[in-house]
Every structure is written in structure tokens, then in C-alpha cells.
Design an enzyme around this catalytic site. Structure first.
Site, PDB file in Angstrom:
ATOM      1  N   GLY A  51     -15.171  31.844  71.579  1.00  0.00           N
ATOM      2  CA  GLY A  51     -15.017  30.601  70.900  1.00  0.00           C
ATOM      3  C   GLY A  51     -15.295  30.427  69.445  1.00  0.00           C
ATOM      4  N   ARG A 102      -8.851  32.388  71.309  1.00  0.00           N
ATOM      5  CA  ARG A 102      -8.202  31.685  70.204  1.00  0.00           C
ATOM      6  C   ARG A 102      -8.263  32.456  68.887  1.00  0.00           C
ATOM      7  NH1 ARG A 102      -7.981  26.227  70.208  1.00  0.00           N
ATOM      8  NH2 ARG A 102      -9.615  26.197  71.782  1.00  0.00           N
ATOM      9  N   ARG A 124      -0.747  20.755  73.227  1.00  0.00           N
ATOM     10  CA  ARG A 124      -2.130  20.602  72.755  1.00  0.00           C
ATOM     11  C   ARG A 124      -2.420  19.259  72.105  1.00  0.00           C
ATOM     12  NH1 ARG A 124      -4.323  23.509  69.268  1.00  0.00           N
ATOM     13  NH2 ARG A 124      -6.425  23.358  70.105  1.00  0.00           N
ATOM     14  N   CYS A 180      10.687  13.207  78.128  1.00  0.00           N
ATOM     15  CA  CYS A 180      10.668  11.787  78.475  1.00  0.00           C
ATOM     16  C   CYS A 180       9.235  11.308  78.671  1.00  0.00           C
ATOM     17  CB  CYS A 180      11.494  11.562  79.729  1.00  0.00           C
ATOM     18  SG  CYS A 180      13.177  12.075  79.480  1.00  0.00           S
TER      19      CYS A 180
END
Ligand SMILES: *Cc1c(COP(=O)(O)O)cnc(C)c1O
Length: 430
Positions: free
Chosen positions: A247, A292, A329, A360
């Protein structure tokens, strides 16, 4: 620029990994995920080199949920990192990519009996055990195997990181892990030590994602090491491995800081060494699980602009040919991104609009309120820093096909994942 692999060429077009993204959009079509292979490798080496330099024994483990496809595992394997996997699907993909599972760490707060058996049969090196039921399932499934199953126990240190709620996993009331504060961590440790099929290698904690202050890792390691010292005193257990989870934060927009990962790891090392000396512990093998920060800034998504809607007195919309199906995200977390009109990279930004997808759903927003050069239909919009949790979170909602993933390396490009076809969409329909 938000990252040093983004630039502008003499035509005024945006470049990524030195390549004109408008040409890539023409060649491969849009929407399109781009991945900068050299950046992925550079990010791997940042962790590997720093951890090798500052610990006697250490391994960065790529949290593959950030971007999981066969070519990714090949690159991670070549760079000598381990992998963190969270499902049999990820394990299978890694195996098919030819990756040894010796340094695979299997996570998940709810591994089914099938998951446990599959992982044991295929030689997954480590289980990161979430709870007691999982320990019993491993004990049952491993019977008859000559070797014990290595495990780390996932503990919750009780740290609130003040990051976004959905990515904050270190608190006592989290669905993940066994809490130290409530005594459950001690209970599961005692149980693991009693079991015949279990080799307790150590402890794991994951405090949260998108962490910018190094403080969080220091506090995490302190709580874990103090707990380990307590277990040594009570049960004579000597900690062999400590995983601090994943992280380090990634810079998505200019206002966010840039993290010096190597300097942070050095700081964690000094802290861990001092504390181990104080507590009379051996310095354990150290594991970190970056996801990440390995892939985010190695990614960029390209879209073609369609409808531009101006609602006088209200707002403007730029509609693109993708959306929450390839990047959920913003819809999930309100995540921020930096955007460009790739074929107008040197033109003044004077048009403010919400950049929206074609699903939609009113919530199908890539990014609200961005100021860009005013685009026209056919222009290319680039969204930066999309290497993590974009392709891996993509869906077929509205029966929209997932885009291709194209790798960029030394001036060349190649497909790592091909674009889904209409036939792919009906492949499983009976
Ligand atoms: C998601 C996750 C990671 C990776 O987090 P990043 O923010 O992508 O680095 C690492 N470890 C665990 C247990 C996770 O759940």
C-alpha cells in the site's frame, strides 16, 4: 507531468513511454489500456533493491489483484518478486504463465474447501490465514502430504489509517484477520502452533491502501513485533517472517505527494532492527505486498470522444467510448485522475466538463469537473495512472466488451490481452 513516462511530442500529441498515444489509438482501437513495461520493471526493482539493501532477508510480493493477466505474472517472475493471490483464478493464471508458486501468498477472508484443496494440490507456498475455520480446513486438506503447509496469520493491529473507508482494512472491526486487541490473535496463534499440518511462519497485517505517511508502517510493525515478543514469552514461538501488507500511495493528481519508496523502506528497516533488538527478537524475513505502486503509473487508458453535451447554465458532458465497465474507480471510491485530450496536449485548457462513460448509469463517471481543451467528436482522451484496479476490476455490464491491454517496451508495442469480441460475450450462454 504527473509521471515521468508521460510527455508531449513535436506534433503536440501526448506520449506514453515515449510513444505517440494517438497512433496507438489508431493502431489498436479504443478504449485501450496501455501498460509501460519498463515502468513496471522499474517499480519492481525499486522495492527489490531497497528491501535487499536494508534487510538480511526480504521479499517484495506483488499483490496481483491490482492487475492480473498472464503477461503480468511473467514480468513479475522475471523480476524475482513473489505474488499475492486472492482466488483460484489468480492462482491458475499465474500457473499458466509458468510461475512457480513457491513464493505465492494466498489471501482471502473466505477460502472455500475447494479453494484450500486447489491451492494445496498446486503447491501454493503460503496461506495467509484469516481465521480459525481456515486453519481447520488446511489441517484437513493437507493430511497425507509429506510437507506441512506454511502459513502466515493475518492479524488486525487496530490502526485507523484515515484513508478512504473502503480501503481501510487494519481496524479491529474489519472483516479481515484476527484482532490483537480482542485476544483472537493469540487464540489463533496458539491453535496454529498445536496443529500437525501447519508450519507457522509468521504474521501478516495489511493496514490499508494508498498510504502516504511512512508512520503507518512503523506503527504496524511495532504492534506486530510487540505481539510476536509476547508470543515468544508465552509459547516460545520465534517469529520467522513478518509481512507488512501493501500500500504505498501513488500520485494520481498533481496535488498528491510523491513517495520515496526506497527512503521509506530504509526507515522501516531501521525501526524494525531497533525494536527487534529491544524486544530480543531475531529480525524476521520481511515481506511487503505492493500492488498499486507496481502498476498504477505504468498504465494509461485511451478513449475516443463521442457526444459533447452543453447544458446552458448547468454543466457540460464529454462522453467517451468506455466508462465504469473499464474503470469503475470513480464510481466506487470517488477516485481522482489526471486527464488529457491526447491530440490537443499543447492547447489551452478552457472547457470544464464531466467526463462520462456510455453505460446506463448516472454514476458512470470517469472524472467530474475536469478542465481540458474543448474536444470534438473523434478526439482521444487519455486517463493517466490507470494501471492498477482498472483492467482487473473491469466488467461486461451492458454487454460491453473489455478493452485490449497493450504493452509498451523500448519503442515497440504488443498485445498482452486481446480485446474481447462479440462472440466472447456470448461464449458461456447456453
Ligand atoms: C490489496 C492488498 C494489497 C495491495 O495493496 P496496494 O494498495 O495495491 O499496494 C496488499 N496486501 C493485501 C492483503 C491486500 O488486500
Amino acid at each position: 507531468m504527473i509521471c515521468n513516462n508521460i510527455g508531449v511530442n513535436e506534433k503536440g500529441n501526448l506520449t506514453f513511454a515515449g510513444q505517440d498515444v494517438c497512433e496507438l489509438a489508431r493502431k489498436y482501437g479504443t478504449p485501450l489500456y496501455l501498460m509501460d513495461e519498463e515502468k513496471i520493471r522499474e517499480n519492481c526493482r525499486t522495492y527489490k533493491n531497497a528491501m535487499d539493501a536494508h534487510f538480511e532477508s526480504a521479499l517484495p510480493v506483488y499483490a496481483s489483484k491490482a492487475a492480473s493477466f498472464m503477461r503480468m505474472y511473467e514480468i513479475i517472475n522475471e523480476e524475482g518478486l513473489g505474488i499475492d493471490v486472492v482466488s483460484v483464478g489468480e492462482i491458475y493464471t499465474a500457473m499458466k504463465a509458468g510461475m512457480s508458486l513457491e513464493n505465492a501468498y494466498f489471501h482471502s477472508n473466505n477460502k472455500t474447501d475447494y479453494d484450500v484443496e486447489f491451492a494445496i494440490e498446486n503447491g501454493v507456498g503460503y496461506f495467509v490465514v484469516d481465521n480459525e475455520e481456515e486453519l481447520y480446513a488446511i489441517e484437513r486438506s493437507n493430511k497425507g502430504n509429506p510437507a506441512k503447509q506454511k502459513v502466515l496469520l493475518r492479524l488486525t493491529p487496530g490502526i485507523d489509517t484515515h484513508t478512504y473507508e473502503a480501503v481501510n482494512t487494519g481496524k479491529v472491526d474489519s472483516k479481515f484477520g484476527s484482532a490483537i486487541e480482542t485476544g483472537q490473535a493469540e487464540e489463533i496463534t496458539r491453535l496454529a502452533l498445536e496443529m500437525e499440518e501447519i508450519e507457522l511462519m509468521g504474521f501478516h497485517c495489511h493496514i490499508g491502501s494508498q498510504v502516504f505517511d511512512s508512520d503507518t508502517f512503523l506503527r504496524g510493525s511495532e504492534i506486530m513485533l510487540r505481539f510476536a515478543a509476547e508470543m515468544k514469552a508465552k509459547y516460545g514461538y520465534e517469529l520467522k517472517e513478518l509481512s507488512l501488507g501493501g500500500g504505498y500511495g501513488v500520485k494520481y493528481v498533481e496535488s498528491e505527494p510523491e513517495i520515496d519508496i526506497a527512503a521509506n523502506i530504509k526507515q522501516v528497516s531501521a525501526y524494525v532492527h531497533n525494536l527487534c533488538a529491544e524486544l530480543g527478537l531475531q529480525v524476521p524475513k520481511m515481506i511487503m505486498e505492493p500492488g498499486r505502486s507496481i502498476v498504477a503509473d505504468a498504465g494509461m487508458t485511451l478513449y475516443t470522444v463521442g457526444t459533447i453535451k452543453q447544458i446552458p447554465g448547468y454543466k457540460n458532458y464529454i462522453s467517451i467510448d468506455g466508462g465504469m465497465t473499464d474503470n469503475p474507480r470513480y464510481a466506487l471510491y470517488g477516485s481522482e485522475y489526471t486527464l488529457f485530450v491526447a491530440n490537443k496536449a499543447t492547447e489551452p485548457a478552457d472547457f470544464t466538463a464531466d467526463v462520462v462513460g456510455r453505460c446506463c448509469e448516472s454514476g458512470d463517471i470517469i472524472q467530474p469537473d475536469v478542465t481540458l481543451p474543448k474536444p470534438v467528436r473523434g478526439d482521444i482522451v487519455a486517463v493517466c495512472t490507470t494501471g492498477a484496479y482498472n483492467y482487473s476490476m473491469a466488467s461486461n455490464y451492458n454487454r460491453i466488451a473489455r478493452p485490449a491491454v497493450v504493452m509498451l517496451n523500448e519503442g515497440k508495442s504488443y498485445q498482452a490481452v486481446k480485446r474481447e469480441s462479440l462472440d466472447d460475450l456470448i461464449m458461456n450462454d447456453l
